[in-house]
Enzyme design. Structure first.
Site, PDB file in Angstrom:
ATOM      1  N   MET A  17       0.671  -1.455  -0.223  1.00  0.00           N
ATOM      2  CA  MET A  17       0.019  -0.095  -0.046  1.00  0.00           C
ATOM      3  C   MET A  17       0.421   1.282   0.292  1.00  0.00           C
ATOM      4  SD  MET A  17      -2.934  -1.039   2.487  1.00  0.00           S
ATOM      5  CE  MET A  17      -2.369  -2.435   3.842  1.00  0.00           C
ATOM      6  N   ASP A  37      12.031   3.684   2.978  1.00  0.00           N
ATOM      7  CA  ASP A  37      11.989   1.805   3.360  1.00  0.00           C
ATOM      8  C   ASP A  37      13.553   0.951   4.168  1.00  0.00           C
ATOM      9  OD1 ASP A  37      10.671  -1.210   3.403  1.00  0.00           O
ATOM     10  OD2 ASP A  37       9.075   0.407   2.747  1.00  0.00           O
ATOM     11  N   ASP A  63      13.898   2.606   8.613  1.00  0.00           N
ATOM     12  CA  ASP A  63      14.007   1.846  10.059  1.00  0.00           C
ATOM     13  C   ASP A  63      13.357   3.375  10.387  1.00  0.00           C
ATOM     14  OD1 ASP A  63      13.576  -0.038  12.097  1.00  0.00           O
ATOM     15  OD2 ASP A  63      15.515  -0.572  12.010  1.00  0.00           O
ATOM     16  N   TYR A 157      -0.525  -7.050  17.635  1.00  0.00           N
ATOM     17  CA  TYR A 157      -0.769  -6.824  16.224  1.00  0.00           C
ATOM     18  C   TYR A 157      -1.808  -5.514  17.288  1.00  0.00           C
ATOM     19  CZ  TYR A 157      -1.861  -5.667  11.572  1.00  0.00           C
ATOM     20  OH  TYR A 157      -1.935  -4.560  10.447  1.00  0.00           O
ATOM     21  N   LYS A 161      -1.785  -1.121  16.715  1.00  0.00           N
ATOM     22  CA  LYS A 161      -2.629  -1.178  15.776  1.00  0.00           C
ATOM     23  C   LYS A 161      -3.791   0.097  16.719  1.00  0.00           C
ATOM     24  CE  LYS A 161      -0.654  -1.565  12.072  1.00  0.00           C
ATOM     25  NZ  LYS A 161      -0.105  -0.429  10.951  1.00  0.00           N
ATOM     26  N   THR A 195       5.131 -10.205   5.345  1.00  0.00           N
ATOM     27  CA  THR A 195       5.403 -10.582   6.798  1.00  0.00           C
ATOM     28  C   THR A 195       4.172 -11.406   7.031  1.00  0.00           C
ATOM     29  OG1 THR A 195       4.520  -8.473   8.256  1.00  0.00           O
ATOM     30  CG2 THR A 195       7.372  -9.197   7.972  1.00  0.00           C
TER      31      THR A 195
HETATM   32  N1  LIG Z   1      -1.934  -5.812   4.307  1.00  0.00           N
HETATM   33  C1  LIG Z   1      -2.755  -5.736   4.635  1.00  0.00           C
HETATM   34  O1  LIG Z   1      -3.969  -7.114   4.659  1.00  0.00           O
HETATM   35  C2  LIG Z   1      -3.614  -4.396   6.351  1.00  0.00           C
HETATM   36  C3  LIG Z   1      -4.553  -4.571   6.576  1.00  0.00           C
HETATM   37  C4  LIG Z   1      -4.120  -3.625   7.243  1.00  0.00           C
HETATM   38  C5  LIG Z   1      -3.534  -2.765   7.881  1.00  0.00           C
HETATM   39  N2  LIG Z   1      -2.074  -2.786   6.922  1.00  0.00           N
HETATM   40  C6  LIG Z   1      -1.449  -2.167   7.395  1.00  0.00           C
HETATM   41  O2  LIG Z   1      -1.332  -1.637   6.217  1.00  0.00           O
HETATM   42  C7  LIG Z   1       0.308  -0.947   6.200  1.00  0.00           C
HETATM   43  C8  LIG Z   1       1.043  -1.590   4.634  1.00  0.00           C
HETATM   44  O3  LIG Z   1       1.059  -3.087   5.130  1.00  0.00           O
HETATM   45  P1  LIG Z   1       1.158  -3.907   3.681  1.00  0.00           P
HETATM   46  O4  LIG Z   1      -0.008  -4.201   3.590  1.00  0.00           O
HETATM   47  O5  LIG Z   1       1.678  -3.248   2.398  1.00  0.00           O
HETATM   48  O6  LIG Z   1       2.299  -4.456   3.572  1.00  0.00           O
HETATM   49  P2  LIG Z   1       4.258  -4.733   3.184  1.00  0.00           P
HETATM   50  O7  LIG Z   1       4.168  -6.525   4.102  1.00  0.00           O
HETATM   51  O8  LIG Z   1       3.595  -5.049   1.761  1.00  0.00           O
HETATM   52  O9  LIG Z   1       4.773  -3.408   3.362  1.00  0.00           O
HETATM   53  C9  LIG Z   1       5.056  -2.772   4.707  1.00  0.00           C
HETATM   54  C10 LIG Z   1       6.220  -2.280   4.302  1.00  0.00           C
HETATM   55  O10 LIG Z   1       6.705  -1.769   5.532  1.00  0.00           O
HETATM   56  C11 LIG Z   1       8.271  -1.922   5.038  1.00  0.00           C
HETATM   57  N3  LIG Z   1       9.003  -2.216   6.283  1.00  0.00           N
HETATM   58  C12 LIG Z   1       9.120  -2.863   7.967  1.00  0.00           C
HETATM   59  N4  LIG Z   1       9.037  -3.076   8.358  1.00  0.00           N
HETATM   60  C13 LIG Z   1      10.207  -1.930   8.620  1.00  0.00           C
HETATM   61  C14 LIG Z   1      10.928  -0.661   9.132  1.00  0.00           C
HETATM   62  N5  LIG Z   1      11.398  -1.026  10.530  1.00  0.00           N
HETATM   63  N6  LIG Z   1      11.141   0.593   9.204  1.00  0.00           N
HETATM   64  C15 LIG Z   1      11.504   0.193   8.031  1.00  0.00           C
HETATM   65  N7  LIG Z   1      10.001  -0.304   6.967  1.00  0.00           N
HETATM   66  C16 LIG Z   1      10.087  -1.083   7.745  1.00  0.00           C
HETATM   67  C17 LIG Z   1       8.235  -3.562   4.784  1.00  0.00           C
HETATM   68  O11 LIG Z   1       9.589  -3.304   4.019  1.00  0.00           O
HETATM   69  C18 LIG Z   1       7.235  -3.322   3.550  1.00  0.00           C
HETATM   70  O12 LIG Z   1       7.886  -2.449   2.359  1.00  0.00           O
HETATM   71  C19 LIG Z   1       1.215  -1.693   7.566  1.00  0.00           C
HETATM   72  O13 LIG Z   1       1.399  -0.808   9.099  1.00  0.00           O
HETATM   73  C20 LIG Z   1      -0.112  -2.644   7.464  1.00  0.00           C
HETATM   74  O14 LIG Z   1      -0.177  -2.667   9.102  1.00  0.00           O
HETATM   75  C21 LIG Z   1      -2.037  -4.138   5.996  1.00  0.00           C
END
Ligand SMILES: NC(=O)c1ccc[n+]([C@@H]2O[C@H](COP(=O)([O-])OP(=O)(O)OC[C@H]3O[C@@H](n4cnc5c(N)ncnc54)[C@H](O)[C@@H]3O)[C@@H](O)[C@H]2O)c1
Length: 252
Positions: A17, A37, A63, A157, A161, A195
């Site tokens: 996202m 990132d 990070d 988690y 959140k 993850t």
């Molecule tokens: N995918 C889902 O179902 C979902 C649902 C609700 C909320 N979210 C939230 O949306 C956000 C984006 O999730 P996504 O689905 O795109 O996941 P994703 O795993 O594709 O992307 C997450 C990104 O965060 C980066 N990241 C992780 N740890 C980090 C750190 N310590 N420092 C900097 N960057 C770091 C990763 O490298 C990755 O690029 C997250 O906060 C997630 O919790 C996701």
């Protein structure tokens, strides 16, 4: 051009996202998008894609648990692009790969990245917005897991959140008079995170979908458009709110 003249910094923008939001901001005419990132190679690809399409972007290693790296990311944004108007605290990790839902190391990891990462982003990002002097918009990625509990995720988690949901409202209360708005976005069932564990399993996803009134998972752009609304001036009187993007999951 809903992002005209705006400089945006997005954490976790190498994937999912965050990457979709970076591309959308650029398509909507952002002055610049800073992709931040820990995945330097993937982040560089997102920047190259934006530049190829005629947008302006740069990459910074960040990070989100590291305070000094936040300072560097914000310093880079100000020096390279002349200000900061929009901060998207998007980086996060899943709680669905843990077997022990009370594992202490996982709790610390989840709280560190998902909650403290957002706190540090607000600390340094809002300071830069004040310096820029044109108000600003902070969008924090929470989840429906920040509103309701689930039986299959590490409790950290949901806790992490939930903290994002409330730090958002605290930020809105504290910075409204400066024209800095702070809102949270709460996606539901989306493409799995890098993850993800159990929530990436097709059988488990099919079961979850039965509880989603729209009967399908969301797409990354559907969340990116919600973030875009909160980033743009169209939401100029919206602060401290939670925008749920879940196909109705939490409505039933
Ligand atoms: N995918 C889902 O179902 C979902 C649902 C609700 C909320 N979210 C939230 O949306 C956000 C984006 O999730 P996504 O689905 O795109 O996941 P994703 O795993 O594709 O992307 C997450 C990104 O965060 C980066 N990241 C992780 N740890 C980090 C750190 N310590 N420092 C900097 N960057 C770091 C990763 O490298 C990755 O690029 C997250 O906060 C997630 O919790 C996701």
């Amino acid at each position: 051009m809903r992002m005209k003249d705006k400089v945006a910094l997005i954490s976790g923008a190498a994937s999912g996202m965050g990457a979709a939001t970076a591309r959308l901001f650029a398509r909507e005419g952002a002055k610049a998008v800073v992709v931040a990132d820990i995945l330097d190679g993937d982040g560089a690809v997102v920047v190259a894609e934006i530049e190829k399409a005629g947008g302006r972007a740069s990459y910074v290693h960040l990070d989100v648990t590291d305070e000094a790296q936040w300072q560097q990311a914000v310093d880079h944004t100000m020096a390279a692009h002349g200000g900061l108007h929009v901060l998207v605290n998007n980086a996060g990790i899943s709680g669905s790969a843990e077997q022990d839902l009370y594992d202490t190391a996982a709790w610390n990891r989840l709280m560190g990245i998902n909650s403290t990462g957002v706190f540090l982003g607000m600390k340094y990002g809002i300071a830069a917005m004040r310096k820029t002097g044109q108000g600003g918009s902070v969008i924090n990625l929470s989840s429906i897991s920040g509103i309701v509990g689930q039986g299959y995720l590490h409790v950290g988690y949901n806790a992490s959140k939930g903290a994002v949901r409330l730090i958002t409202k605290a930020g809105a209360a504290q910075h409204g008079k400066e024209g800095i708005r702070v809102n949270s976005v709460h996606p539901g069932l989306m493409p799995p995170m890098r993850t993800s564990g159990r929530t990436a399993d097709p059988v488990a996803r099919a079961k979850t979908l039965k509880g989603v009134p729209m009967g399908r998972a969301g797409e990354v752009d559907e969340v990116a458009y919600a973030i875009l609304f909160l980033a743009s001036d169209e939401s100029s009187y919206v602060t401290g709110t939670e925008l749920v993007v879940d196909g109705g999951w939490t409505a039933v």
